[in-house]
Enzyme design. Structure first.
Site, short mmCIF file in Angstrom:
data_model
loop_
_atom_site.label_atom_id
_atom_site.label_comp_id
_atom_site.label_asym_id
_atom_site.label_seq_id
_atom_site.Cartn_x
_atom_site.Cartn_y
_atom_site.Cartn_z
N HIS A 173 8.64 5.38 -12.68
CA HIS A 173 7.31 5.19 -12.09
C HIS A 173 6.24 5.65 -13.07
O HIS A 173 6.11 6.84 -13.33
CB HIS A 173 7.22 5.96 -10.76
CG HIS A 173 5.90 5.81 -10.10
ND1 HIS A 173 5.47 4.62 -9.57
CD2 HIS A 173 4.88 6.68 -9.90
CE1 HIS A 173 4.26 4.77 -9.06
NE2 HIS A 173 3.87 6.01 -9.25
N ASP A 175 2.45 5.96 -13.76
CA ASP A 175 1.08 5.90 -13.26
C ASP A 175 0.12 5.56 -14.39
O ASP A 175 0.08 6.29 -15.38
CB ASP A 175 0.66 7.25 -12.68
CG ASP A 175 1.42 7.58 -11.40
OD1 ASP A 175 1.43 6.74 -10.50
OD2 ASP A 175 2.00 8.68 -11.32
N ASP A 287 4.81 4.31 -4.39
CA ASP A 287 3.93 5.48 -4.39
C ASP A 287 2.58 5.34 -3.69
O ASP A 287 1.95 6.35 -3.40
CB ASP A 287 3.71 5.97 -5.84
CG ASP A 287 3.29 7.43 -5.91
OD1 ASP A 287 3.58 8.18 -4.95
OD2 ASP A 287 2.68 7.84 -6.91
N ASP A 424 8.99 9.76 -11.58
CA ASP A 424 7.81 9.56 -12.42
C ASP A 424 8.18 9.68 -13.91
O ASP A 424 8.79 10.66 -14.31
CB ASP A 424 6.75 10.61 -12.10
CG ASP A 424 6.17 10.43 -10.71
OD1 ASP A 424 6.60 9.50 -10.01
OD2 ASP A 424 5.29 11.24 -10.32
N HIS A 571 -3.13 3.57 -7.72
CA HIS A 571 -3.14 4.49 -6.58
C HIS A 571 -3.50 5.94 -6.90
O HIS A 571 -3.44 6.79 -6.01
CB HIS A 571 -1.80 4.41 -5.83
CG HIS A 571 -0.62 4.70 -6.70
ND1 HIS A 571 0.11 3.71 -7.31
CD2 HIS A 571 -0.04 5.86 -7.08
CE1 HIS A 571 1.08 4.24 -8.03
NE2 HIS A 571 1.02 5.55 -7.91
#
Ligand SMILES: [Zn+2]
Length: 1055
Positions: A173, A175, A287, A424, A571
Site C-alpha cells: 500500500h 500512499d 485504506d 504500507d 485518502h
C-alpha cells in the site's frame, strides 16, 4: 467607513451570458471629471501599501496561498454602499435582451418527473444499509481472539467434497503522500519496491503482485529503461502482475467530488492504455476511511467487474460476517433495475495488514508475516514471532495457518478464500521478497501435497480470486448475472466509519478545510480550462491555418493540473490527514495548477473571441487577457471578457474591482448593463441581526443562523485529524466582545456582515431574476488559530418538522437519506457533505449547498449543523503522529435555499433528489462566471462574442467535462476529446414558478449536432467512463440519450 480613504471600490455588473459565451464589457470612466483625482492617487498608494503589508503578513505565516485565493476566489471584504455611491449616468435600465425572456413556469416534461416520484419497493434479496443501521445495537462486546467478532468453529470434514481454494494476494500500500511527500516516498521506498518487483517476480512464475496507484507507477516508468519496461510488460501478460483499479490514486471517498473521482480514474486509465495496454478489471480500496456507492458506480461505468473495500464500521462487518453477506452485488439506491450492480468483497477484519488478513486471530496471523522474523526491524506486538519455515516445522505451521484460513472461510458463502499479504510500503528490500515468497511457497507446497487437508493454496492477484469466486458460484467471468449460488444485493453507503469503540472517523470530513476549498477552486477552473481548450483546438482545426496558439504547452499545463488534482484526491490528502509539510506540498501543487489553468483559460479565450484570428499571438509574459481581480489603474475604458463555464444560459453577478465609483458598464453591443458600486472595506462599522426569515409563497419560516463550539473529550483518546471525539454537546458561541454588524442595501444585492472574534459572517441577498435571487448566500471567514482543542460549527435552526431525518449528498453525485440515531454517540451522527445537506417536512425543504466538503449533521429536528474548522492539539493514534495546528483563515461559502413542497416524498424511501433549482444553485455557487480584463498596453484588439451552442443544454444535463485526449504518438493533444455527460436525477415536487431558468428538460436526449453553432460533429463514439472500452451502438450516434442519474462518456471529434 470613509470612502475617501479607501478608494478601492468595485462594480458588480449583472448581464446576460449565453452558453459558454464570452462576452465583452466596456468599463467607462471619465477621470477628468473626478474632483477627487488627487486623492485617488493617494488612495492607490495606500492600497499598494496595504497589499504589501498584507503580503508580508502572509509570507510570515508561510501561507501566501491565502492571499491569492482570497483575491481570486472569495470577495469577502467588499460590501455595498447604498444609493449615494451609485454612479451618475444612464444606469437605471438593465439591458437584458440578449437572453430570451424566461418562462414563468419551468417547462418540465411530466415523463421526466416519474423517475424521482416512483414508489419504493425493496428487492427481495436486498440488504439496505439504512435498515441495517436500524437493526444493529452497536454494542461492542469482546469477541475473543477476533475482538470485534465472534468465535468461529468448523468441522474437519467440511471441505472433503470441495477443497478450500486459497488465494494469497501480495500487495504493497503506497500512499501518494502522508508522513512523507509523494516525491520523498517515491525516492525512499516506492522506486525500490517496483525495481525489486521486476527481479523477484521473474525468479518464480508462481509469484504474483498487485499494484494500484498509477501516480507512482508512471513516475517509476519514466525513470526506467526500455529493457525493464519490457520485463514489466511480460509480467503483466503472464498474469503475475495485475493493475488493480488503476486510478491515479486510491481516492478518499467522503470529501471527493465525482468530477475529480472521474478525472483521476481517466488519468490513470489513459496512462495504462497508452503505456501498457492494460484494462483493469477489479477495484482495490483497502485504506479509504469509509466507502461510497458513487465509487462503485464509477468503477462499474469504467467497465470493472469486481471491487474490494476494507474500512467499514466494525459492527457492520460483524453483522455481515454472521449473515455471510460480506460478498454482495453493490447496487445504487436509485437504480430501478440491476444495471449498476458490481460484485464487491468486504474484508472482514480490523485492518489490511497481515495480522488481520489470514484469519480471525491476529496473534496467529502475525506469525505468518515473515518480514517480522526475529532480527528484523519490526516484530509482532502479540509477542509470538514468526518462524522461518523448515522441514521440521512445516507440518505444524501449515496446519496452524490452515486453521485460520478455514475459520475465515466460514464467514463467506463459497470455498474460495482471499488472504491479502502486505501492508504500507511493503516489499522495499529484496530480502523481504525472499522472506515472504519463499516461506509461503513452502507452506503452499506442503498443503497442496497433502490431499487429506483438502486445500489448494497459491499466490494470486485480486482478479484471480474473483475469477475463481465467480466460477464457484456459476457466474460468468465478468457479468453480473447471479449464478447458482446467489449473492445478496446491497444498497447504501458505509459512512461513518468506526474502527473501534466510539472512535468515529468524522473529524476528517472537515480537517484542513482551507485545502478542501482550494480543491474545489482547482476543480472548477480545471473544468473551465478543459472545455475552453477543447473548443479552441476544434476551432483552430476548422480555421485550418498555422498559428501561435500554444496547443502543446497548454496540454502540458492541463496534464499537470489533472495530475495535481488527482494526487489530492488521495485518502490522506483531501482528507486533511497528512503531516504539516505534506499538506503544504499538496497546497503548493494545487495553487500552482490554479495559476496554470488560468493561463490556459486566457490564451484559449483570447483565440475564441478574436475577430481576426490572423492577429492572434501568444505572449505568456504579457497575455492579452488577464485574470486579475484588482484593476487599479483605470484611466481608459477597459474591455472585460466574461466566460460562463456552465452549460446553461444564466444571469449572474460579476464582481470587478475598480478604482473609482464613476463606472458605467456596457455590453458587447454597447447597451448599458445594470451595475452596483460598493466599497471594499478594510475595517468594520456598526449595526445588528443574526436572524432572518425566508418567504416563499404565503408561508413564512423562521430560520436562525448561529455558531457553536465543540471541545474534545477528557478521556485518553482525543479528537485529531481523523477522529471527532467531542466532550459534550456544542455550546453556543458567545464572544466577550459584541459583534460588529454592517448592513448594506443596494439595487442588485444587499447584505449583512457580522464580525465576531473568530468569524466574519456575511449573508447576501440578490435582487436578480433567476437562480441567483432564489437563495441566500452565506460566507463565513473563520479564524480559530488562537484556540486550543476547539472546533467551530455553523448551526442553522428552522421551524421545519424534520424529526430525525436529513439528507447528505455523496460526492456531489447522489443524495443519501440519513437518520440521526440516539443509540450512536454524537460524532457518529456526522456525515460527509460534499455538495449539500437538507432537511424537510411535508410542506418545505431547507437545503444548505456548499462550495467545499465539510462534516454535517442534524442533531435535532429542524436543525442543520456544519463543522467549519478544527484545531486539535494532539495526535489521535492513527499513525499521523501530530495534531492539527496549521489552521488558516478559511472562507466557507454556502447557499441556503428554502423550497415549498407541492407533493410529499415517501418517508421510507432510501433515495431522494434535489430540485432542478437546487442543482442549478449548486452550479452557480461552484462554477462562478470567469472574468478576464483585456490588457491595456496597446490598441484594443477587435473582439466578438463566442458561443459554441445555439441554446442551453437541458436543465438536468450536466457537461461534466470536455477533456482533450492525449495523442498516441506525441506528447500533445490528439484531435479527439472525451465528452462526459451526467443526467441529473431531480425531484419535481417543488414549486418551479418564477425560477427564471432558461432551459427545459428533454427526456434525457441531446442532439449535439443541432446544438452546435460554428463547430461540426466529425465523429462521436460511445465508450466506457474512462475510455477503456468502446461500445458498439446501433442507436443514432448523433442523438445522445441518457437515463436519469447516468454518467456517460463519448469519444468526440469536432471540427
Ligand atoms: Zn493509505
Amino acid at each position: 467607513m470613509k470612502l475617501s480613504r479607501q478608494f478601492t471600490v468595485f462594480g458588480s455588473a449583472i448581464f446576460c451570458v449565453v452558453v459558454f459565451s464570452l462576452y465583452l464589457m466596456l468599463d467607462h470612466i471619465d477621470h477628468s471629471k473626478n474632483p477627487n483625482g488627487e486623492r485617488i492617487q493617494k488612495g492607490q498608494l495606500g492600497i499598494l501599501q496595504d497589499k504589501i503589508d498584507h503580503l508580508e503578513r502572509l509570507l510570515a505565516e508561510n501561507n501566501e496561498i491565502i492571499g491569492n485565493i482570497r483575491d481570486s476566489v472569495i470577495n469577502l471584504r467588499e460590501t455595498v454602499k447604498d444609493g449615494k455611491m451609485f454612479p451618475e449616468g444612464n444606469m437605471s435600465q438593465g439591458d437584458l435582451e440578449l437572453l430570451p425572456p424566461a418562462p414563468a413556469l419551468l417547462p418540465i416534461h411530466s415523463e421526466d418527473c416519474q423517475f424521482a416520484a416512483r414508489t419504493y419497493s425493496k428487492a427481495a434479496d436486498g440488504v439496505q444499509m439504512l435498515d441495517v443501521y436500524d437493526l444493529l445495537s452497536f454494542d461492542n462486546p469482546d469477541g475473543g481472539v477476533w475482538k470485534q467478532g465472534f468465535d468461529i468453529s468448523y468441522q474437519d470434514n467440511e471441505w472433503d467434497n470441495e477443497p478450500l481454494q486459497v488465494f494469497v494476494v501480495p500487495h504493497s500500500h503506497n500512499d501518494p503522500g502522508w508522513l512523507k511527500t509523494f516525491d520523498d516516498y517515491y525516492r525512499d521506498q516506492t522506486q525500490h519496491i517496483l525495481n525489486n518487483m521486476v527481479v523477484k517476480l521473474h525468479e518464480d512464475s508462481r509469484r504474483k503482485m498487485i499494484w494500484s496507484e498509477i501516480s507512482y507507477f508512471s513516475k517509476w516508468w519514466d525513470n526506467i529503461d526500455e529493457q525493464k519496461r519490457d520485463a514489466v510488460r511480460r509480467l503483466i501478460e503472464s498474469g503475475q502482475l495485475e493493475v488493480a483499479t488503476g486510478g491515479w490514486v486510491m481516492p478518499d471517498e467522503a470529501n471527493t467530488h465525482y468530477f475529480a473521482l472521474i478525472d483521476q480514474l481517466v488519468e490513470g486509465h489513459q496512462w495504462l492504455e497508452r503505456n501498457l495496454g492494460v484494462k483493469p478489471k477489479t477495484g482495490w480500496a483497502v485504506d479509504p476511511f469509509g466507502h461510497t456507492p458513487t465509487q462503485a458506480y464509477l468503477l462499474r461505468q469504467a467497465g470493472l467487474s469486481n471491487m474490494l473495500i476494507q474500512r467499514v464500521h466494525y459492527s457492520v462487518k460483524k453483522h455481515f460476517a454472521s449473515q455471510k453477506t460480506l460478498e454482495f452485488f453493490w447496487r445504487q439506491n436509485w437504480d430501478q433495475d440491476s444495471s449498476s450492480d458490481i460484485l464487491c468483497h468486504m474484508m472482514p477484519f480490523y485492518s489490511y495488514d497481515v495480522p488481520h488478513t489470514c484469519g480471525p486471530d491476529p496473534k496467529i496471523c502475525c506469525q505468518f508475516d515473515f518480514k517480522r522474523l526475529p532480527g528484523g526491524r519490526i516484530s509482532c506486538p502479540w509477542r509470538i514471532p514468526p518462524q522461518a519455515i523448515t522441514d521440521n516445522n512445516v507440518q505444524e505451521r501449515a496446519q496452524t495457518l490452515l486453521d485460520q484460513y478455514r475459520k475465515k472461510s466460514k464467514l463467506f458463502r463459497t470455498n474460495v478464500l482471499l488472504a491479502p499479504l502486505g501492508d504500507d510500503f511493503r516489499y522495499t528490500e529484496a530480502v523481504e521478497w525472499d522472506q515472504q515468497f519463499e516461506n509461503y511457497q513452502k507452506l503452499f507446497d506442503y498443503m497442496n501435497s497433502h490431499p487429506e487437508l483438502h486445500v489448494q493454496a497459491q499466490f494470486g492477484t485480486i482478479s484471480d480470486y474473483f475469477e475463481a469466486l465467480r466460477k464457484s458460484t456459476g457466474m460468468d467471468p465478468v457479468g453480473m448475472n447471479v449464478g447458482q449460488l446467489a449473492l445478496p444485493v446491497l444498497s447504501g453507503d458505509f459512512f461513518t466509519y468506526a474502527d473501534r469503540d466510539d472512535h468515529y472517523w468524522s473529524g476528517y470530513f472537515t480537517s484542513r478545510p482551507f485545502y478542501k476549498r482550494l480543491d474545489r477552486v482547482l476543480e472548477s477552473h480545471l473544468r473551465a480550462a478543459e472545455v475552453l481548450y477543447s473548443l479552441t483546438l476544434a476551432n483552430i482545426q476548422k480555421y485550418g491555418q498555422p498559428n501561435d496558439y500554444p496547443a502543446v504547452d497548454n496540454y502540458k499545463l492541463l496534464t499537470e493540473a489533472r495530475r495535481n488534482l488527482g494526487l489530492f484526491q488521495h485518502h490522506d490528502a483531501i482528507t486533511g490527514t497528512g503531516k504539516d509539510w505534506v499538506v503544504v506540498d499538496y497546497g503548493t501543487r494545487l495553487f500552482h495548477s490554479i495559476l496554470n489553468v488560468k493561463r490556459v483559460i486566457v490564451s484559449s479565450a483570447h483565440w475564441l473571441v478574436l475577430k481576426d484570428k490572423q492577429t492572434y499571438y501568444h505572449d505568456p509574459s504579457n497575455p492579452v487577457l488577464q485574470m486579475v481581480s484588482v484593476h487599479i489603474f483605470f484611466t481608459v475604458p477597459r474591455l472585460l471578457v466574461v466566460y460562463n463555464p456552465t452549460e446553461q444560459a444564466r444571469m449572474s453577478m460579476v464582481t470587478v474591482y475598480v478604482t473609482t465609483p464613476k463606472v458605467r458598464v456596457l455590453n458587447a453591443v454597447g447597451h448599458v448593463v445594470r451595475a452596483q458600486v460598493s466599497a471594499v472595506w478594510n475595517d468594520v462599522s456598526h449595526a445588528a441581526a443574526d436572524k432572518m426569515s425566508l418567504k416563499e409563497d404565503d408561508s413564512e419560516h423562521l430560520i436562525k443562523v448561529e455558531f457553536v463550539w465543540y471541545g474534545t473529550t477528557s478521556n485518553k483518546d482525543k479528537s485529531g485529524a481523523y477522529l471527532f471525539l467531542p466532550d459534550k454537546e456544542a455550546t453556543i458561541y458567545s464572544p466577550s466582545q459584541p459583534p460588529v454588524v454592517r448592513v448594506t442595501k443596494g439595487p442588485l444585492f444587499s447584505e449583512v456582515t457580522t464580525t465576531f472574534t473568530h468569524i466574519t459572517h456575511t449573508l447576501r441577498l440578490y435582487n436578480i431574476q433567476g437562480v441567483e435571487g432564489q437563495s441566500v448566500e452565506i460566507c463565513n471567514t473563520v479564524d480559530i488559530r488562537g484556540e486550543t482543542n476547539h472546533e467551530i460549527a455553523m448551526r442553522i435552526t428552522s421551524d421545519l418538522n424534520s424529526k430525525d431525518r436529513f439528507f447528505t449528498d455523496l460526492n456531489g453525485y447522489q443524495v443519501q437519506p440519513r437518520k440521526t440515531l440516539a443509540k450512536l454517540p454524537l460524532q457518529a451522527n456526522f456525515y460527509p457533505m460534499t455538495s449539500m445537506v437538507y432537511l424537510q417536512d411535508s410542506s418545505a425543504r431547507l437545503s444548505l449547498l456548499t462550495a467545499q466538503s465539510l462534516g454535517a449533521a442534524s442533531l435535532k429536528s429542524g436543525q442543520l449543523e456544519v463543522i467549519m474548522d478544527r484545531r486539535l492539539n494532539q495526535d489521535d493514534n492513527r499513525g499521523l503522529g501530530q495534531g492539527v495546528l496549521d489552521n488558516k483563515i478559511t472562507a466557507n461559502s454556502f447557499r441556503l435555499l428554502l423550497e415549498k413542497r407541492s407533493s410529499a416524498e415517501e418517508e421510507s424511501a432510501p433515495y431522494s433528489y434535489p430540485s432542478i433549482l437546487s442543482h442549478m444553485s449548486y452550479m452557480y455557487l461552484n462554477h462562478p462566471l470567469i472574468s478576464m480584463a483585456v490588457s491595456q498596453r496597446s490598441e484594443s484588439p477587435s473582439l466578438t462574442p463566442y458561443s459554441p451552442l445555439s441554446a442551453s443544454f437541458p436543465c438536468d444535463m450536466h457537461l461534466v467535462n470536455l477533456r482533450a485526449i492525449q495523442s498516441k504518438v506525441r506528447g500533445g493533444p490528439s484531435e479527439q476529446a472525451a465528452l462526459i455527460l451526467h443526467r441529473k436525477g431531480f425531484d419535481c415536487g417543488f414549486s418551479n414558478r418564477n425560477t427564471a431558468l432558461l432551459c427545459t428538460t428533454t427526456r434525457g436526449k441531446v442532439h449535439l449536432e443541432k446544438l452546435l453553432t460554428d463547430l461540426k460533429l466529425k465523429s462521436i463514439t460511445p465508450v466506457s467512463l474512462s475510455l477503456m472500452h468502446t461500445y458498439n451502438s446501433d442507436a443514432d450516434p448523433q442523438e445522445i440519450s441518457l437515463k436519469p442519474m447516468e454518467i456517460r462518456t463519448y469519444r468526440l471529434q469536432l471540427s
